[in-house]
Design a protein around this motif. Structure first.
Motif, PDB file in Angstrom:
ATOM      1  N   TRP A  47      10.849 -19.134  -3.466  1.00  0.00           N
ATOM      2  CA  TRP A  47       9.741 -19.766  -2.753  1.00  0.00           C
ATOM      3  C   TRP A  47       9.158 -18.809  -1.721  1.00  0.00           C
ATOM      4  CZ3 TRP A  47       8.822 -24.941  -4.230  1.00  0.00           C
ATOM      5  CH2 TRP A  47       9.842 -25.540  -4.983  1.00  0.00           C
ATOM      6  N   LEU A  48       7.833 -18.676  -1.700  1.00  0.00           N
ATOM      7  CA  LEU A  48       7.193 -17.724  -0.800  1.00  0.00           C
ATOM      8  C   LEU A  48       5.769 -18.145  -0.464  1.00  0.00           C
ATOM      9  CD1 LEU A  48       6.017 -14.551  -2.761  1.00  0.00           C
ATOM     10  CD2 LEU A  48       6.564 -16.724  -3.871  1.00  0.00           C
ATOM     11  N   THR A  49       5.210 -17.497   0.558  1.00  0.00           N
ATOM     12  CA  THR A  49       3.789 -17.631   0.869  1.00  0.00           C
ATOM     13  C   THR A  49       3.091 -16.355   0.399  1.00  0.00           C
ATOM     14  OG1 THR A  49       4.064 -16.676   3.080  1.00  0.00           O
ATOM     15  CG2 THR A  49       4.241 -19.054   2.895  1.00  0.00           C
ATOM     16  N   THR A  50       1.938 -16.493  -0.236  1.00  0.00           N
ATOM     17  CA  THR A  50       1.237 -15.314  -0.754  1.00  0.00           C
ATOM     18  C   THR A  50       0.025 -14.938   0.100  1.00  0.00           C
ATOM     19  OG1 THR A  50      -0.078 -16.687  -2.251  1.00  0.00           O
ATOM     20  CG2 THR A  50       1.973 -15.753  -3.119  1.00  0.00           C
ATOM     21  N   GLU A  51      -0.257 -15.711   1.154  1.00  0.00           N
ATOM     22  CA  GLU A  51      -1.326 -15.402   2.110  1.00  0.00           C
ATOM     23  C   GLU A  51      -2.731 -15.594   1.548  1.00  0.00           C
ATOM     24  OE1 GLU A  51       2.177 -14.502   3.337  1.00  0.00           O
ATOM     25  OE2 GLU A  51       1.456 -12.951   1.980  1.00  0.00           O
ATOM     26  N   ASN A  52      -2.908 -15.502   0.237  1.00  0.00           N
ATOM     27  CA  ASN A  52      -4.221 -15.710  -0.380  1.00  0.00           C
ATOM     28  C   ASN A  52      -4.002 -16.126  -1.833  1.00  0.00           C
ATOM     29  OD1 ASN A  52      -3.659 -13.244  -1.790  1.00  0.00           O
ATOM     30  ND2 ASN A  52      -4.516 -12.085  -0.068  1.00  0.00           N
ATOM     31  N   THR A  53      -5.056 -16.182  -2.606  1.00  0.00           N
ATOM     32  CA  THR A  53      -4.949 -16.652  -3.998  1.00  0.00           C
ATOM     33  C   THR A  53      -5.082 -15.517  -5.012  1.00  0.00           C
ATOM     34  OG1 THR A  53      -7.320 -17.164  -4.022  1.00  0.00           O
ATOM     35  CG2 THR A  53      -5.806 -18.938  -3.391  1.00  0.00           C
ATOM     36  N   LEU A  72       8.893 -13.953 -16.077  1.00  0.00           N
ATOM     37  CA  LEU A  72       8.483 -14.168 -14.698  1.00  0.00           C
ATOM     38  C   LEU A  72       7.081 -14.745 -14.659  1.00  0.00           C
ATOM     39  CD1 LEU A  72       9.637 -10.671 -13.429  1.00  0.00           C
ATOM     40  CD2 LEU A  72      10.772 -12.822 -12.852  1.00  0.00           C
ATOM     41  N   ARG A  73       6.860 -15.692 -13.757  1.00  0.00           N
ATOM     42  CA  ARG A  73       5.512 -16.201 -13.528  1.00  0.00           C
ATOM     43  C   ARG A  73       5.436 -16.765 -12.120  1.00  0.00           C
ATOM     44  NH1 ARG A  73       4.275 -22.256 -15.647  1.00  0.00           N
ATOM     45  NH2 ARG A  73       6.300 -23.219 -15.202  1.00  0.00           N
ATOM     46  N   TYR A  74       4.202 -16.823 -11.588  1.00  0.00           N
ATOM     47  CA  TYR A  74       3.973 -17.417 -10.276  1.00  0.00           C
ATOM     48  C   TYR A  74       3.361 -18.796 -10.458  1.00  0.00           C
ATOM     49  CZ  TYR A  74       2.028 -18.425  -5.692  1.00  0.00           C
ATOM     50  OH  TYR A  74       1.710 -19.043  -4.509  1.00  0.00           O
ATOM     51  N   VAL A  75       3.919 -19.782  -9.753  1.00  0.00           N
ATOM     52  CA  VAL A  75       3.421 -21.157  -9.829  1.00  0.00           C
ATOM     53  C   VAL A  75       2.919 -21.565  -8.439  1.00  0.00           C
ATOM     54  CG1 VAL A  75       3.993 -23.556 -10.344  1.00  0.00           C
ATOM     55  CG2 VAL A  75       5.086 -21.697 -11.644  1.00  0.00           C
ATOM     56  N   PRO A  76       1.589 -21.745  -8.259  1.00  0.00           N
ATOM     57  CA  PRO A  76       1.071 -22.181  -6.949  1.00  0.00           C
ATOM     58  C   PRO A  76       1.372 -23.649  -6.703  1.00  0.00           C
ATOM     59  CG  PRO A  76      -0.708 -22.012  -8.539  1.00  0.00           C
ATOM     60  CD  PRO A  76       0.522 -21.509  -9.242  1.00  0.00           C
ATOM     61  N   LEU A  77       1.485 -24.017  -5.421  1.00  0.00           N
ATOM     62  CA  LEU A  77       1.757 -25.397  -5.036  1.00  0.00           C
ATOM     63  C   LEU A  77       0.527 -26.022  -4.390  1.00  0.00           C
ATOM     64  CD1 LEU A  77       5.245 -24.890  -3.349  1.00  0.00           C
ATOM     65  CD2 LEU A  77       4.827 -26.065  -5.513  1.00  0.00           C
ATOM     66  N   SER A  78       0.270 -27.258  -4.696  1.00  0.00           N
ATOM     67  CA  SER A  78      -0.799 -27.995  -4.034  1.00  0.00           C
ATOM     68  C   SER A  78      -0.321 -29.439  -3.835  1.00  0.00           C
ATOM     69  CB  SER A  78      -2.075 -27.976  -4.881  1.00  0.00           C
ATOM     70  OG  SER A  78      -3.114 -28.667  -4.226  1.00  0.00           O
ATOM     71  N   PRO A  79      -0.033 -29.841  -2.578  1.00  0.00           N
ATOM     72  CA  PRO A  79      -0.179 -29.049  -1.355  1.00  0.00           C
ATOM     73  C   PRO A  79       0.973 -28.070  -1.165  1.00  0.00           C
ATOM     74  CG  PRO A  79       0.719 -31.198  -0.836  1.00  0.00           C
ATOM     75  CD  PRO A  79       0.412 -31.225  -2.308  1.00  0.00           C
ATOM     76  N   ARG A  81       4.135 -26.188   0.807  1.00  0.00           N
ATOM     77  CA  ARG A  81       5.302 -26.688   1.518  1.00  0.00           C
ATOM     78  C   ARG A  81       5.630 -25.764   2.692  1.00  0.00           C
ATOM     79  NH1 ARG A  81       9.627 -28.974  -2.961  1.00  0.00           N
ATOM     80  NH2 ARG A  81       8.117 -29.938  -4.381  1.00  0.00           N
ATOM     81  N   GLN A  82       6.620 -26.179   3.500  1.00  0.00           N
ATOM     82  CA  GLN A  82       7.034 -25.361   4.624  1.00  0.00           C
ATOM     83  C   GLN A  82       7.585 -24.033   4.107  1.00  0.00           C
ATOM     84  OE1 GLN A  82       6.907 -25.835   7.893  1.00  0.00           O
ATOM     85  NE2 GLN A  82       6.359 -27.982   8.106  1.00  0.00           N
ATOM     86  N   GLY A  83       6.880 -22.935   4.394  1.00  0.00           N
ATOM     87  CA  GLY A  83       7.343 -21.623   3.972  1.00  0.00           C
ATOM     88  C   GLY A  83       7.022 -21.271   2.540  1.00  0.00           C
ATOM     89  N   ALA A  84       6.157 -22.023   1.886  1.00  0.00           N
ATOM     90  CA  ALA A  84       5.874 -21.745   0.478  1.00  0.00           C
ATOM     91  C   ALA A  84       4.494 -22.255   0.069  1.00  0.00           C
ATOM     92  CB  ALA A  84       6.935 -22.379  -0.425  1.00  0.00           C
ATOM     93  N   THR A  85       3.656 -21.342  -0.406  1.00  0.00           N
ATOM     94  CA  THR A  85       2.421 -21.745  -1.074  1.00  0.00           C
ATOM     95  C   THR A  85       2.616 -21.751  -2.590  1.00  0.00           C
ATOM     96  OG1 THR A  85       1.661 -19.434  -1.042  1.00  0.00           O
ATOM     97  CG2 THR A  85       0.939 -20.864   0.761  1.00  0.00           C
ATOM     98  N   TYR A 126      10.013 -18.868   2.614  1.00  0.00           N
ATOM     99  CA  TYR A 126      11.174 -19.756   2.637  1.00  0.00           C
ATOM    100  C   TYR A 126      12.425 -19.092   2.067  1.00  0.00           C
ATOM    101  CZ  TYR A 126      14.065 -23.880   1.663  1.00  0.00           C
ATOM    102  OH  TYR A 126      15.096 -24.790   1.599  1.00  0.00           O
ATOM    103  N   SER A 127      12.296 -18.356   0.971  1.00  0.00           N
ATOM    104  CA  SER A 127      13.475 -17.820   0.283  1.00  0.00           C
ATOM    105  C   SER A 127      13.912 -16.446   0.781  1.00  0.00           C
ATOM    106  CB  SER A 127      13.227 -17.741  -1.231  1.00  0.00           C
ATOM    107  OG  SER A 127      13.101 -19.024  -1.801  1.00  0.00           O
TER     108      SER A 127
END
Length: 252
Positions: A47-53, A72-79, A81-85, A126-127
């Motif tokens: 889990w991480l924040t990527t700062e942008n899209t 490997l793949r990136y899965v965006p979250l909407s909305p 979470r704490q420490g994770a986009t 987060y991670s």
């Protein structure tokens, strides 16, 4: 069948470079049980924040079970979470075989960059934990056939509350000295006057180091948190019935 004996470890080979255009979430799996676990039933989430899209790019530096067996793949979250986009998902094909009892996967060394090579900021991921050797990391979650069996997912972001707090009533948490020097940490909590506040300090294995409850908070509360023998990165969790703040705390 869920395999509670499987653990996830991580290491950060970046020498605590919290802002970089490449991050390296190196992982390792351990099977402490007596039954083999098929790799193709397992998925992992970092889990991480990527700062942008900006889209992410992945590179497999070294995968002990074979690079072709790891996806490997990136899965965006909407909305968010704490420490994770979003999260990086690790999954495996049948060619990887099974994780042997009392064995490990060997290193899963991958790196991630953005398509435009702009910087990540890992301090709020987060991670992320800063350790040079593989260490249990309960903030990386693992699933077998879609059911979680290791780690704790990040909490929903405070932005998902049904109603916004009144002006001046936003929960604010400050660590008075971070990294922490000494046997305790002092924190300042504000914006929760008259509310019940729960304070927890959690280590990277998910163990509660210290817990404290404030029954009727004043406008500003200062809390002293005994650290005991805890070292490294700790997670400070401060919450009310409607708000929550997670803060990373470092004790060298």
């Amino acid at each position: 069948m869920i395999a509670p004996t499987l653990k996830v470890l991580s290491r950060a080979p970046d020498n605590n470079q919290l802002s970089n255009n490449t991050i390296k979430p190196y992982l390792l799996l351990q099977n402490a049980g007596t039954t083999p676990i098929p790799y193709n039933t397992i998925t992992l989430r970092y889990w991480l924040t990527t700062e942008n899209t900006i889209p992410l790019l992945f590179q497999k530096n070294y995968v002990a079970i074979g690079q072709g067996n790891l996806y490997l793949r990136y899965v965006p979250l909407s909305p968010a979470r704490q420490g994770a986009t979003g999260y990086i998902e690790y999954s495996f094909n049948a060619g990887a075989g099974s994780l042997a009892p009392n064995g490990d996967s060997g290193p899963l060394e991958v790196q991630t960059s953005k398509q435009d090579y702009s910087n990540f900021v890992q301090s709020d991921d987060y991670s992320y934990i800063n350790n040079n050797s593989y260490t249990l990391n309960a903030r990386i979650t693992a699933y077998q056939n879609g059911v979680i069996f290791y780690g704790t997912e990040p909490m929903a972001s405070g932005s998902t509350r049904a109603a916004a707090p009144e002006a001046g009533s936003q929960l604010t948490v400050k660590v008075l000295g971070n990294p922490v020097v000494g046997s305790s940490a002092e924190i300042e909590i504000s914006g929760v006057m008259g509310q019940v506040v729960q304070v927890k300090l959690i280590d990277m294995q998910g163990k509660t180091v210290y817990a404290h409850s404030i029954k009727d908070a004043r406008s500003v509360e200062r809390v002293n948190l005994p650290l005991g023998n805890a070292q490294g990165l700790l997670l400070l969790d401060v919450s009310t019935t409607t708000q929550r703040q997670l803060v990373k705390l470092l004790r060298p």
